[in-house]
Design an enzyme around this catalytic site. Structure first.
Site, PDB file in Angstrom:
ATOM      1  CG  ASP A 134      37.563  52.155  31.936  1.00  0.00           C
ATOM      2  OD1 ASP A 134      37.675  53.187  32.501  1.00  0.00           O
ATOM      3  OD2 ASP A 134      37.091  50.939  32.490  1.00  0.00           O
ATOM      4  N   GLY A 135      40.204  54.024  31.441  1.00  0.00           N
ATOM      5  CA  GLY A 135      41.442  53.962  32.295  1.00  0.00           C
ATOM      6  C   GLY A 135      42.526  55.064  31.997  1.00  0.00           C
TER       7      GLY A 135
ATOM      8  CG  MET B 299      40.536  47.209  30.706  1.00  0.00           C
ATOM      9  SD  MET B 299      39.190  48.471  31.302  1.00  0.00           S
ATOM     10  CE  MET B 299      40.258  48.927  32.685  1.00  0.00           C
TER      11      MET B 299
ATOM     12  CB  THR C 146      39.978  60.419  38.593  1.00  0.00           C
ATOM     13  OG1 THR C 146      40.840  60.024  37.848  1.00  0.00           O
ATOM     14  CG2 THR C 146      39.604  59.304  39.852  1.00  0.00           C
TER      15      THR C 146
ATOM     16  N   GLY D 116      41.946  56.439  38.898  1.00  0.00           N
ATOM     17  CA  GLY D 116      43.004  57.390  39.373  1.00  0.00           C
ATOM     18  C   GLY D 116      44.450  56.743  38.817  1.00  0.00           C
TER      19      GLY D 116
ATOM     20  CG  MET E 234      36.549  45.211  35.872  1.00  0.00           C
ATOM     21  SD  MET E 234      37.241  46.846  36.651  1.00  0.00           S
ATOM     22  CE  MET E 234      35.645  47.545  36.858  1.00  0.00           C
TER      23      MET E 234
ATOM     24  CG  ASP F 294      34.281  50.865  36.730  1.00  0.00           C
ATOM     25  OD1 ASP F 294      34.439  50.338  35.957  1.00  0.00           O
ATOM     26  OD2 ASP F 294      34.212  52.207  36.940  1.00  0.00           O
TER      27      ASP F 294
ATOM     28  CG  HIS G  33      34.238  47.782  33.326  1.00  0.00           C
ATOM     29  ND1 HIS G  33      35.240  48.615  33.430  1.00  0.00           N
ATOM     30  CD2 HIS G  33      34.661  46.666  32.819  1.00  0.00           C
ATOM     31  CE1 HIS G  33      36.502  47.740  33.249  1.00  0.00           C
ATOM     32  NE2 HIS G  33      36.101  46.486  32.772  1.00  0.00           N
TER      33      HIS G  33
ATOM     34  CG  MET H 112      36.017  46.586  40.563  1.00  0.00           C
ATOM     35  SD  MET H 112      37.325  47.572  41.201  1.00  0.00           S
ATOM     36  CE  MET H 112      37.157  48.763  39.919  1.00  0.00           C
TER      37      MET H 112
ATOM     38  CG  PHE I 240      42.588  50.074  42.368  1.00  0.00           C
ATOM     39  CD1 PHE I 240      42.008  50.227  43.886  1.00  0.00           C
ATOM     40  CD2 PHE I 240      43.310  48.845  42.247  1.00  0.00           C
ATOM     41  CE1 PHE I 240      42.247  49.270  44.663  1.00  0.00           C
ATOM     42  CE2 PHE I 240      43.484  47.961  43.201  1.00  0.00           C
ATOM     43  CZ  PHE I 240      42.859  47.888  44.172  1.00  0.00           C
TER      44      PHE I 240
ATOM     45  CB  SER J  88      34.204  55.695  35.412  1.00  0.00           C
ATOM     46  OG  SER J  88      34.480  54.921  36.704  1.00  0.00           O
TER      47      SER J  88
ATOM     48  CG  HIS K 220      32.174  52.805  32.733  1.00  0.00           C
ATOM     49  ND1 HIS K 220      32.476  51.716  31.512  1.00  0.00           N
ATOM     50  CD2 HIS K 220      33.202  52.378  33.453  1.00  0.00           C
ATOM     51  CE1 HIS K 220      33.525  50.872  31.948  1.00  0.00           C
ATOM     52  NE2 HIS K 220      33.937  51.276  33.170  1.00  0.00           N
TER      53      HIS K 220
END
Ligand SMILES: O=C(CO)[C@@H](O)[C@H](O)COP(=O)(O)O
Ligand SMILES: [Fe+2]
Length: 231
Positions: free
Chosen positions: A178-179, A144, A201, A152, A75, A41, A73, A43, A150, A14, A39
């Site tokens: 993811d996450g 998720m 990250t 990190g 969101m 993201d 993704h 938002m 966010f 990501s 990936h």
């Protein structure tokens, strides 16, 4: 809609926390470091309390890397709204959130007819039972392991029960996580049965992203091999 072969390991960085002013360079760096897909993201400031980018950016990125798989993704509220523009921009996978969707079969049909693979995402508080009646309609289920919004954040290990349940009952399904996934958390993810690994990250912040990608891949491939020997 998932296939009839056991899904293989794919690592999708990501780029959310990378330097977005050099998006194409950051993406190329991931590909050269061994990424299988990207990936991306999206938002909208409504579904999640953050903003990133939309289809105009994806459309500019596509000609710079024509063969790379773009996993969107989404969101966003009203995920129906962006299907055509994302397909036109060159997206390969459109992952909407079940919490934002009013008519799951209609949206899945629309995504499939636009030529993209269908992904469904579940926030941490959403039980896996929510999607079971529709499972035939999805190519990928995204579990998720943080609250979306966010990069990190800390990995939520208790989400692994969802992954285990899906892998046990649907051996051919692509299961994405993811996450907060990185070298410290990959082994539980791999053992639970996820095969599409998103990592932000931990990869983009590393001094040697290729080393991190190789480590993640090694863990998942070992777990897949082990589960096939046990069968
Ligand atoms: O969708 C999201 C966050 O909402 C993710 O894709 C994160 O951006 C991944 O970043 P890390 O948690 O791995 O840093
Ligand atoms: Fe994501």
């Amino acid at each position: 809609m998932s296939g009839h072969t056991h899904p293989c390991c794919k690592i999708g960085p990501s780029i959310l926390c990378a330097d977005l002013s050099c998006l194409a360079d950051e993406c190329r760096k991931m590909i050269h470091s061994g990424a299988d897909y990207l990936h991306l993201d999206v938002m909208d400031g409504h579904f999640v309390p953050n903003l990133t980018f939309g289809h105009p950016i994806v459309k500019c990125l596509r000609p710079k890397m024509p063969d790379i798989y773009f996993d969107m993704h989404m969101m966003v509220q009203n995920p129906e709204r962006w299907v055509e523009s994302m397909a036109d921009a060159g997206a390969n996978q459109y992952t909407f959130h079940v919490e934002a969707c009013e008519d799951i079969p209609a949206l899945c049909r629309k995504i499939q007819e636009s030529g993209m693979r269908v992904g469904v995402g579940l926030k941490p508080g959403t039980p896996v039972e929510t999607i079971l009646p529709y499972l035939d309609l999805f190519d990928v289920v995204l579990i998720m392991t943080v609250e979306p919004g966010f990069g990190g954040q800390s990995f939520m290990e208790d989400m692994m029960s969802k992954v285990q349940y899906l892998r046990t009952n649907f051996p051919y399904l692509d299961i994405e996580v993811d996450g907060g996934v990185g070298p410290n958390t990959i082994d539980v993810v791999a053992e639970a049965g996820a095969n599409m690994i998103v990592s932000g990250t931990a990869i983009t912040g590393a001094s040697d992203p290729s080393q991190v990608i190789a480590l993640l891949r090694n863990s998942v491939e070992n777990a897949i091999q082990k589960s096939q020997l046990e069968r």
